[in-house]
Design a protein around this motif. Structure first.
Motif, PDB file in Angstrom:
ATOM      1  N   ALA A 278     -26.910  42.247  86.673  1.00 44.28           N
ATOM      2  CA  ALA A 278     -27.642  42.577  85.443  1.00 44.28           C
ATOM      3  C   ALA A 278     -26.688  42.696  84.262  1.00 44.28           C
ATOM      4  CB  ALA A 278     -28.425  43.877  85.645  1.00 44.28           C
ATOM      5  N   ILE A 279     -25.530  43.325  84.472  1.00 44.54           N
ATOM      6  CA  ILE A 279     -24.530  43.435  83.406  1.00 44.54           C
ATOM      7  C   ILE A 279     -24.037  42.046  82.994  1.00 44.54           C
ATOM      8  CG2 ILE A 279     -22.177  44.183  82.908  1.00 44.54           C
ATOM      9  CD1 ILE A 279     -24.088  46.452  82.667  1.00 44.54           C
ATOM     10  N   ALA A 280     -23.779  41.198  83.961  1.00 42.69           N
ATOM     11  CA  ALA A 280     -23.288  39.855  83.661  1.00 42.69           C
ATOM     12  C   ALA A 280     -24.296  39.078  82.820  1.00 42.69           C
ATOM     13  CB  ALA A 280     -22.981  39.113  84.956  1.00 42.69           C
ATOM     14  N   GLN A 281     -25.569  39.217  83.128  1.00 35.11           N
ATOM     15  CA  GLN A 281     -26.597  38.471  82.406  1.00 35.11           C
ATOM     16  C   GLN A 281     -26.908  39.063  81.040  1.00 35.11           C
ATOM     17  OE1 GLN A 281     -29.836  38.538  85.212  1.00 35.11           O
ATOM     18  NE2 GLN A 281     -28.949  36.907  86.487  1.00 35.11           N
ATOM     19  N   GLY A 282     -26.777  40.373  80.901  1.00 36.74           N
ATOM     20  CA  GLY A 282     -27.141  41.011  79.638  1.00 36.74           C
ATOM     21  C   GLY A 282     -25.992  41.284  78.694  1.00 36.74           C
ATOM     22  N   CYS A 283     -24.751  41.236  79.189  1.00 37.69           N
ATOM     23  CA  CYS A 283     -23.585  41.574  78.361  1.00 37.69           C
ATOM     24  C   CYS A 283     -22.563  40.444  78.418  1.00 37.69           C
ATOM     25  CB  CYS A 283     -22.957  42.887  78.827  1.00 37.69           C
ATOM     26  SG  CYS A 283     -24.100  44.276  78.902  1.00 37.69           S
ATOM     27  N   PRO A 284     -22.828  39.352  77.742  1.00 41.71           N
ATOM     28  CA  PRO A 284     -21.909  38.203  77.814  1.00 41.71           C
ATOM     29  C   PRO A 284     -20.584  38.436  77.107  1.00 41.71           C
ATOM     30  CG  PRO A 284     -23.629  37.799  76.194  1.00 41.71           C
ATOM     31  CD  PRO A 284     -23.986  39.089  76.877  1.00 41.71           C
ATOM     32  N   ASN A 285     -20.478  39.499  76.286  1.00 40.39           N
ATOM     33  CA  ASN A 285     -19.241  39.776  75.550  1.00 40.39           C
ATOM     34  C   ASN A 285     -18.261  40.651  76.322  1.00 40.39           C
ATOM     35  OD1 ASN A 285     -20.115  38.348  73.222  1.00 40.39           O
ATOM     36  ND2 ASN A 285     -21.338  40.105  72.604  1.00 40.39           N
ATOM     37  N   LEU A 286     -18.521  40.886  77.589  1.00 40.70           N
ATOM     38  CA  LEU A 286     -17.649  41.750  78.389  1.00 40.70           C
ATOM     39  C   LEU A 286     -16.234  41.182  78.434  1.00 40.70           C
ATOM     40  CD1 LEU A 286     -18.140  44.354  80.136  1.00 40.70           C
ATOM     41  CD2 LEU A 286     -18.105  42.843  82.126  1.00 40.70           C
ATOM     42  N   VAL A 287     -15.249  42.036  78.093  1.00 46.67           N
ATOM     43  CA  VAL A 287     -13.847  41.613  78.101  1.00 46.67           C
ATOM     44  C   VAL A 287     -13.017  42.379  79.127  1.00 46.67           C
ATOM     45  CG1 VAL A 287     -13.916  40.902  75.689  1.00 46.67           C
ATOM     46  CG2 VAL A 287     -13.232  43.229  76.255  1.00 46.67           C
ATOM     47  N   ASP A 300     -20.848  38.878  95.383  1.00 42.96           N
ATOM     48  CA  ASP A 300     -21.877  38.307  94.515  1.00 42.96           C
ATOM     49  C   ASP A 300     -21.785  38.851  93.093  1.00 42.96           C
ATOM     50  OD1 ASP A 300     -22.780  36.859  96.646  1.00 42.96           O
ATOM     51  OD2 ASP A 300     -24.370  38.288  97.185  1.00 42.96           O
ATOM     52  N   GLY A 301     -21.538  40.140  92.960  1.00 44.39           N
ATOM     53  CA  GLY A 301     -21.431  40.726  91.627  1.00 44.39           C
ATOM     54  C   GLY A 301     -20.258  40.159  90.847  1.00 44.39           C
ATOM     55  N   LEU A 302     -19.092  40.025  91.495  1.00 42.16           N
ATOM     56  CA  LEU A 302     -17.929  39.467  90.812  1.00 42.16           C
ATOM     57  C   LEU A 302     -18.146  38.000  90.467  1.00 42.16           C
ATOM     58  CD1 LEU A 302     -14.970  41.068  92.796  1.00 42.16           C
ATOM     59  CD2 LEU A 302     -16.038  41.839  90.688  1.00 42.16           C
ATOM     60  N   ARG A 303     -18.839  37.287  91.337  1.00 40.97           N
ATOM     61  CA  ARG A 303     -19.128  35.883  91.047  1.00 40.97           C
ATOM     62  C   ARG A 303     -19.987  35.746  89.795  1.00 40.97           C
ATOM     63  NH1 ARG A 303     -21.363  34.861  95.503  1.00 40.97           N
ATOM     64  NH2 ARG A 303     -19.508  34.166  96.640  1.00 40.97           N
ATOM     65  N   ALA A 304     -20.981  36.626  89.655  1.00 42.84           N
ATOM     66  CA  ALA A 304     -21.843  36.588  88.472  1.00 42.84           C
ATOM     67  C   ALA A 304     -21.066  36.948  87.213  1.00 42.84           C
ATOM     68  CB  ALA A 304     -23.023  37.543  88.668  1.00 42.84           C
ATOM     69  N   ILE A 305     -20.176  37.930  87.297  1.00 50.72           N
ATOM     70  CA  ILE A 305     -19.356  38.304  86.142  1.00 50.72           C
ATOM     71  C   ILE A 305     -18.510  37.122  85.681  1.00 50.72           C
ATOM     72  CG2 ILE A 305     -17.420  39.735  85.406  1.00 50.72           C
ATOM     73  CD1 ILE A 305     -19.928  41.331  85.457  1.00 50.72           C
ATOM     74  N   ARG A 307     -19.060  33.968  86.132  1.00 53.62           N
ATOM     75  CA  ARG A 307     -19.878  32.855  85.668  1.00 53.62           C
ATOM     76  C   ARG A 307     -20.469  33.102  84.283  1.00 53.62           C
ATOM     77  NH1 ARG A 307     -22.801  32.844  89.693  1.00 53.62           N
ATOM     78  NH2 ARG A 307     -24.562  34.066  88.912  1.00 53.62           N
ATOM     79  N   CYS A 308     -20.835  34.358  83.966  1.00 51.96           N
ATOM     80  CA  CYS A 308     -21.562  34.657  82.726  1.00 51.96           C
ATOM     81  C   CYS A 308     -20.692  35.221  81.610  1.00 51.96           C
ATOM     82  CB  CYS A 308     -22.702  35.641  83.018  1.00 51.96           C
ATOM     83  SG  CYS A 308     -23.910  35.036  84.211  1.00 51.96           S
ATOM     84  N   CYS A 309     -19.565  35.829  81.940  1.00 57.16           N
ATOM     85  CA  CYS A 309     -18.740  36.502  80.929  1.00 57.16           C
ATOM     86  C   CYS A 309     -17.523  35.637  80.614  1.00 57.16           C
ATOM     87  CB  CYS A 309     -18.320  37.889  81.416  1.00 57.16           C
ATOM     88  SG  CYS A 309     -19.712  38.959  81.832  1.00 57.16           S
TER      89      CYS A 309
END
Length: 686
Positions: A278-287, A300-305, A307-309
């Motif tokens: 959810a964080i990966a999909q909603g917060c694309p500016n994560l640094v 799975d969570g790290l993979r999404a981060i 891919r999206c961030c």
């Protein structure tokens, strides 16, 4: 005329009774109620309206009582009237006790619409104090749902006011960042919601840290929901030891805080891959992402981060049992263009993850690897030979059995930008590996070895011989292999670039070794020899004399064999440059050293004399040196310092910022209080 009631009774009740009650004349001057056995009942009713019977003038008796013939008839009528009067009184009371109109009677939907239309932040903050229900409703209002106040009509210009050019007006400073942190028992949903509501008037929270949680009313998803709804500009969130927060709370943050840049989650067992997705999909500016000891987080969570961030720059993954090669590899591959800092600790990863880092870590500048028990020598060798870590400047490795001489030589060869190497508990590194590393690491500036027992003084001297002109710092801590050598090498290196030397808690390092170090490092500025109990004046004096540059910081704490002779020589030779001297636990230091310091030191700012044998006389000498501008002075545990020193301590000057008098048992609380009053600007520990 109607009969009068005492005590301010209701006239309507009086009229009602006067018309219906059978009046019996008494005496001729007036009438009174005579009800026989029913008199008590009516009297009790009338008492509530004044405490006395109804009375009237005598002429009213003639109008109403001429037809009365029998006493029994009057008693029956009186009983009926009393019952009617009591019923009327009860009805009146019930009508008066009806509940007053209140906003609390409104349903949540209506109250929500009212609260969201409040004109400003101060009004919403005041409303949040009314009740928990109001606070909960205010916390559920999103910033976008707040009603906009009507814009005031433009005011007419004042023609008498002096005209000022736009560029001449002072610029309004920007408001500071709204940052809040709650810890321990203060961390509850109610407090979190209140913070979010109050900060909403300034655009909401921008940085929030929750460290710990109340044992029974801790932070839950409801508290995070209030933050998410009221703080759309939140850019940094830290959740440490918050066991009740779940994926639903992170989903609220992801939905309400799209500008989130930094997320730090530590010991949150109910957060899983679903929350990270959810964080990966909603917060694309994560640094920046930090995850520590979260058992529910996996690959799975790290993979999404990854891919999206696309802007991810720093990753710190510690002690997550379900994170493996797939998660780390996917993350590094996806963020290859931006990822600059990687820190991995206590993970079940293998050589494959390090190979991916070595190939795809093209932007990595800082790499920290700790307790990777399943990574072998091959992993470090492949990571280096993949030649992807061209920008790596800092490498920190702790308790990794795969770090060997071969791996170290490969790292130096294929990481041309490496400036700092920190090895801790790497027992497979020897003198040969250290020598090979320093031969290839041409831009190395800082080398730190801690508990690397395979390295000896021979390897250190060889490394100093190979180091380039940019090598400035060497640190050896708890290296049991550092011992005196029987004979010095045929060619002693001369390392003029070295400025910072730390040799700490190495019991085999004695005077002979220190004298050799002094000969090869003539430009030292900072020296830390703490914990070298075997070093005496004979080893320290050659180092002092051979130092061509001026020493600035000297730490001799724990060197119990150092005496006033060495300290006096130190301050006389380098008194013009010394700014910090630490003599803690140097039990042979007396007032003689303080006398030398007061005469020679011009720039000394920090002096630690804890557990030394200095006395009131030495303190008086320090206070009398007007050129001495101490900022920090520690006399902790100095048993010879007595209340006689208090007047001298008070004259140390306004430059003093910190004074440590802990464990000075001779100085009483009264003297400490007087000293605090005199040195009101100074932080005194006692």
């Amino acid at each position: 005329m109607l009969p009068a009631l005492s005590g301010g009774a209701d006239p309507a009740v009086a009229a009602f009774l006067f018309v219906l009650v059978v009046l019996i004349p008494v005496g001729g001057e007036g009438v009174s109620l005579f009800l026989g056995d029913s008199e008590t009942c009516l009297r009790s009713t009338l008492t509530e309206y004044g405490g006395c019977l109804v009375s009237a003038p005598a002429e009213f008796a003639g109008l109403f009582c001429r037809g009365v013939q029998q006493r029994k008839r009057s008693m029956v009528a009186a009983s009926a009237v009393a019952a009617a009067a009591a019923e009327y009184v009860r009805a009146t009371k019930k009508q008066r006790q009806l509940p007053q109109p209140s906003l609390d009677a409104l349903p949540d939907e209506c109250l929500f619409e009212i609260l969201r239309r409040l004109p400003g932040g101060s009004e919403r903050g005041a409303s949040a104090c009314v009740s928990r229900r109001w606070l909960a409703l205010l916390g559920s209002i999103r910033a976008s749902e707040l009603g906009e106040a009507a814009a005031p009509a433009p005011a007419l210009p004042d023609l008498n006011e002096e005209f000022v050019m736009e560029e001449d007006k002072d610029e309004v400073p920007a408001e500071p960042c709204v940052e809040r942190a709650i810890e321990g028992k203060e961390a509850t949903d109610v407090r979190l919601a209140a913070m979010a509501v109050v900060a909403g008037s300034r655009g909401g929270l921008e940085k929030l840290a929750v460290r710990g949680s109340h044992p029974t009313r801790g932070v839950t998803d409801q508290g995070l929901s209030a933050v998410a709804r009221g703080s759309p500009n939140l850019c940094s969130l830290a959740l440490w030891d918050v066991p009740l927060v779940t994926d639903a709370g992170l989903a609220e943050i992801a939905a309400g805080c799209p500008l989130l840049e930094r997320l730090d989650i530590s010991r949150c067992p109910l957060i899983t891959d679903k929350g990270l997705i959810a964080i990966a999909q909603g917060c694309p500016n994560l640094v920046s992402l930090t995850i520590e000891a979260c058992s529910g987080v996996g690959n799975d969570g790290l993979r999404a981060i990854g891919r999206c961030c696309a802007k991810l720059q720093a990753v710190n993954i510690k002690n997550c049992a379900h994170v493996g090669d797939q998660g780390i590899s996917s993350l590094v591959c996806s963020a290859t263009a931006s990822l600059a800092k990687i820190r991995l600790q206590g993970l079940n990863i293998t050589d494959a993850s390090l190979a991916v880092i070595g190939y795809y870590g093209k932007a990595v500048t800082d790499l920290t690897l700790t307790r990777l028990a399943t990574v072998g020598e091959r992993g470090f060798w492949v990571m280096a030979n993949a030649a992807g870590l061209q920008k790596l400047r800092c490498l920190n490795v702790t308790s990794c059995p795969g770090v060997t001489d071969l791996a170290l030589a490969s790292i130096a060869k294929f990481c041309p930008s490496l400036k700092q190497l920190y090895l801790r508990k790497c027992g497979h590194v020897s003198d040969a590996g250290l020598k090979a590393f320093t031969e290839s690491a041409k831009v190395l500036e800082n080398l730190q070895l801690e508990e690397c027992n395979g390295v000896t003084l021979v390897g250190i001297l060889a490394s100093l011989l190979n180091c380039g002109e940019k090598f400035r710092a060497l640190s050896l801590v708890k290296c049991m292999g550092i011992k005196d050598i029987c004979s010095a090498p045929a060619q002693l290196p001369l390392c003029r670039s070295l400025r910072f030397l730390t040799i700490k808690d190495c019991p085999g390092f004695t005077d002979a070794s220190l004298a050799v170090v002094g000969m090869i490092c003539p430009q030292l500025e900072q020296v830390n020899l703490s914990g070298l109990g075997e070093v005496t004046d004979n080893g320290l004096l050659p180092l002092i004399r051979s130092s061509e540059g001026g020493l600035i910081k000297v730490d001799l704490s724990g060197c119990k064999n150092i005496t006033d002779v060495a300290v006096s020589s130190l301050v006389k030779a380098h008194g013009k440059s010394l700014k910090q001297v630490n003599l803690e636990d140097c039990s042979k230091i007396t007032d003689a050293s303080l006398f030398a310091i007061s005469e020679s030191c011009m720039e000394l700012a920090e002096l630690d004399l804890s557990n030394c044998m200095v006395s009131d006389y030495g303190v008086a000498i320090l206070a009398s040196a007007r050129h001495l501008k101490l900022r920090v002075l520690s006399l902790s545990g100095c048993s010879k310092v007595t209340p006689k020193s208090v007047p001298f301590l008070g004259n140390l000057g306004q430059s003093l910022e910190g004074l440590n008098l802990q464990f000075c048992n001779m100085i009483g609380n009264h003297n400490i209080a007087s000293l605090e009053k005199k040195l009101w600007w100074c932080d005194i520990l006692a």
